[in-house]
Enzyme design. Structure first.
Site, mmCIF file in Angstrom:
data_model
loop_
_atom_site.group_PDB
_atom_site.id
_atom_site.type_symbol
_atom_site.label_atom_id
_atom_site.label_comp_id
_atom_site.label_asym_id
_atom_site.label_seq_id
_atom_site.Cartn_x
_atom_site.Cartn_y
_atom_site.Cartn_z
ATOM 1 N N MET A 282 0.836 -1.186 0.000
ATOM 2 C CA MET A 282 0.000 0.000 0.000
ATOM 3 C C MET A 282 0.877 1.243 0.000
ATOM 4 O O MET A 282 1.876 1.295 0.726
ATOM 5 C CB MET A 282 -0.895 0.012 1.239
ATOM 6 C CG MET A 282 -1.833 1.210 1.317
ATOM 7 S SD MET A 282 -2.855 1.189 2.819
ATOM 8 C CE MET A 282 -1.591 1.586 4.042
ATOM 9 N N GLY A 286 -1.331 9.394 0.538
ATOM 10 C CA GLY A 286 -2.366 9.447 -0.480
ATOM 11 C C GLY A 286 -3.266 10.642 -0.308
ATOM 12 O O GLY A 286 -2.846 11.697 0.181
ATOM 13 N N LEU A 287 -4.505 10.478 -0.692
ATOM 14 C CA LEU A 287 -5.480 11.561 -0.699
ATOM 15 C C LEU A 287 -6.714 11.155 0.088
ATOM 16 O O LEU A 287 -7.304 10.096 -0.171
ATOM 17 C CB LEU A 287 -5.880 11.891 -2.140
ATOM 18 C CG LEU A 287 -7.007 12.919 -2.315
ATOM 19 C CD1 LEU A 287 -6.517 14.316 -1.933
ATOM 20 C CD2 LEU A 287 -7.535 12.908 -3.754
ATOM 21 N N GLY A 288 -7.113 11.985 1.044
ATOM 22 C CA GLY A 288 -8.384 11.805 1.724
ATOM 23 C C GLY A 288 -9.463 12.587 1.003
ATOM 24 O O GLY A 288 -9.245 13.731 0.596
ATOM 25 N N TYR A 318 -19.073 9.481 3.103
ATOM 26 C CA TYR A 318 -18.605 10.660 2.388
ATOM 27 C C TYR A 318 -19.518 10.991 1.202
ATOM 28 O O TYR A 318 -19.473 12.107 0.679
ATOM 29 C CB TYR A 318 -17.186 10.472 1.865
ATOM 30 C CG TYR A 318 -16.133 10.250 2.916
ATOM 31 C CD1 TYR A 318 -16.418 10.381 4.277
ATOM 32 C CD2 TYR A 318 -14.836 9.892 2.558
ATOM 33 C CE1 TYR A 318 -15.451 10.165 5.240
ATOM 34 C CE2 TYR A 318 -13.851 9.680 3.520
ATOM 35 C CZ TYR A 318 -14.173 9.812 4.853
ATOM 36 O OH TYR A 318 -13.205 9.584 5.806
#
Length: 535
Positions: A282, A286-288, A318
């Protein structure tokens, strides 16, 4: 292939004998023997063996002997192939338990299998049963009759085929190799196994089931089949009267390095990835996508992927799973390079299996790289077991938890089979979790931090902290980059949220500088135990 986690295997074994309890370990014999054959922020930047088959270890159970009668009796351990598979298990699944130890064994009567189970209980190793593609029958195993086993053992070039294979072999650093003694040697199928894989830099520890005085030439001959890059340790012979304590004492005497398990979760700053206990890699940043609209998701994910980022975090709550899936599909980046995390919310726990399928459909993906439970709630254990089944079904590759802390984990983990690959919690300089992070990591679980830059309403204050800005000035980077690098050096994966392509690019540029021990300590002093969200 049959590969199980330590917790799953030992739970099944405790229910009444390894083969009988599992109900899905296939016998090496055919039907004649009565057995079956074959969460982020919106934008935070602001000796000789006896010449007998293994059945002599069972004191000639089922009337077998070495005088030419059948030696294959396994009626006390065989089960029907129609036995129910326990929830969360699968004969073809890849169950891993946070360990880089593997037990690979071949057994016909259950003796070697029982020893393998004891080793698993002591070490936490995963288990792989070596199953012949053409199962052995009682006639095949009849001693000194010129049967199949006699012929194979007389032919050093014989290589019986194996059904299935070991998944993700590269993750294992230590392999226990178990087998019975046939005509003073390991069955030829063990030679097949050793010649089927690259065991470079692996440590192999043989063990055998025999009434002889030692493991002797069987191990020596097997050792000759592998390369010099393999570490081959002295093995151990166990008699049919061996008890679990014999195995425990042997394991304790091996002095296996505890750090080997922890190596699975060390960050690789060259590949910018970490190896999860599930066997998958992994990305470590990254991006939230929390609070991002569908349009913002498309722009942000495109910017992430164009900048070389490959980790995306979303969740059912979300409301943007579909947008995330569409952005992944629209990208020119190969799907296998992108790592997508989503989460089940507690309102979905009572129908988790359906919710998993719905997430796949919403996102338009063939599989989800990681699925988490968003936070503790009613039916969370049942929901997690549904995630385990999704792993077995190939719908989800890795599973984990979000917003689980020490007390919650201590209560939760004994109730599940697969050790979480990831625990995702709020972590930032004002809420550091310095007691929780090492606890989770010591379980072989990777830690991921949401709100790494403080979260909504707090980002400006954190990015303006004098300690952090001074360190940033020293390195010529931004305060956000200092905080994210601080996380990485603590072994915490980060998923800062942003809808600004420039910020997204900056959040990924963390590898041209390194914080000193003194600077890490300075940031550690900022901890206020100040949580910025209710989870």
């Amino acid at each position: 292939m049959k590969q199980y986690s330590r917790r799953q295997f030992t739970k099944l074994a405790a229910a009444g004998g390894i083969c009988a309890a599992v109900g899905m370990l296939t016998s090496c014999m055919g039907s004649n023997a009565g057995s079956s054959a074959s969460s982020g922020d919106a934008d935070e930047n602001g000796t000789a063996e006896s010449d007998t088959y293994e059945t002599t270890l069972e004191n000639s159970q089922a009337g077998n002997s070495s005088d030419g009668s059948s030696l294959a009796g396994e009626s006390d351990t065989s089960t029907s192939s129609t036995d129910e598979v326990p929830s969360g298990s699968s004969s073809e699944s890849n169950f891993l338990a946070g360990s880089n130890l593997l037990i690979a064994y071949f057994s016909c009567t259950g003796t070697t299998e029982q020893i393998a189970g004891w080793i698993a209980s002591e070490t936490g190793a995963d288990i792989y049963e070596i199953i012949p593609d053409d199962p052995y029958t009682e006639e095949d195993l009849a001693y000194y009759t010129g049967g199949r086993a006699d012929q194979e053992q007389a032919d050093s070039s014989a290589r019986p085929m194996i059904s299935g294979s070991v998944e993700n072999l590269e993750q294992y650093h230590i392999i226990f190799l178990g087998y019975p003694i046939w005509h003073g040697q390991a069955p030829r199928i063990i030679s097949t196994f050793l010649e089927s894989y690259d065991f470079s830099n692996v440590t192999i520890i043989p063990f055998c089931a025999s009434h002889s005085s030692g493991i002797g030439s069987s191990a020596q001959n097997l050792h000759g089949l592998i390369s010099d890059t393999v570490t081959w340790l002295d093995g151990r012979r166990f008699s049919g009267s061996a008890i679990e304590n014999d195995v425990v004492e042997w394991i304790e005497g091996l002095d296996l390095p505890e750090s080997e398990v922890l190596a699975v979760r060390e960050f690789d700053f060259e590949t910018k990835k970490v190896l999860l206990n599930s066997g998958y890699e992994m990305p470590i940043i990254g991006l939230g996508t929390y609070s991002l609209s569908a349009t913002e998701c498309a722009v942000s994910i495109a910017a992430l992927l164009e900048s070389g980022g490959r980790l995306i975090d979303t969740a059912y709550m979300y409301g943007n799973e579909a947008a995330v899936g569409q952005a992944v599909s629209d990208s020119d980046v190969p799907r296998e390079e992108i790592f997508v995390i989503t989460k089940l919310y507690p309102t979905q726990f009572h129908r988790a299996a359906e919710a998993i399928d719905e997430a796949l459909e919403r996102m338009g993906l063939d599989y989800i790289d990681m699925m988490l439970l968003h936070h503790p709630g009613n039916n969370d254990v049942e929901a997690y077991l549904a995630l385990e089944q999704a792993v077995a079904d190939g719908k989800v590759r890795s599973i984990g938890l979000s917003n689980w802390y020490v007390e919650e984990l201590e209560e939760f983990l004994p109730q599940v089979n697969i050790t979480p690959a990831l625990v995702q919690n709020e972590i930032h300089p004002y809420y550091q979790e310095n007691d929780v992070i090492p606890y989770i990591q010591d379980l072989g679980i990777v830690v991921q931090g949401w709100y790494p830059l403080g979260g909504r309403g707090y980002t400006e204050e954190l990015l303006g902290d004098e300690t952090i800005t001074a360190i940033a000035q020293t390195h010529g980077v931004s305060a956000a980059q200092v905080i994210l690098r601080w996380n990485l050096q603590k072994g915490v994966v980060v998923i800062p949220g942003s809808s600004d392509p420039e910020h997204i690019q900056g959040n990924l540029d963390l590898y041209d500088f390194e914080l000193s021990d003194e600077e890490m300590a300075q940031i550690n002093t900022l901890d206020r135990n100040e949580k910025h969200d209710w989870y």
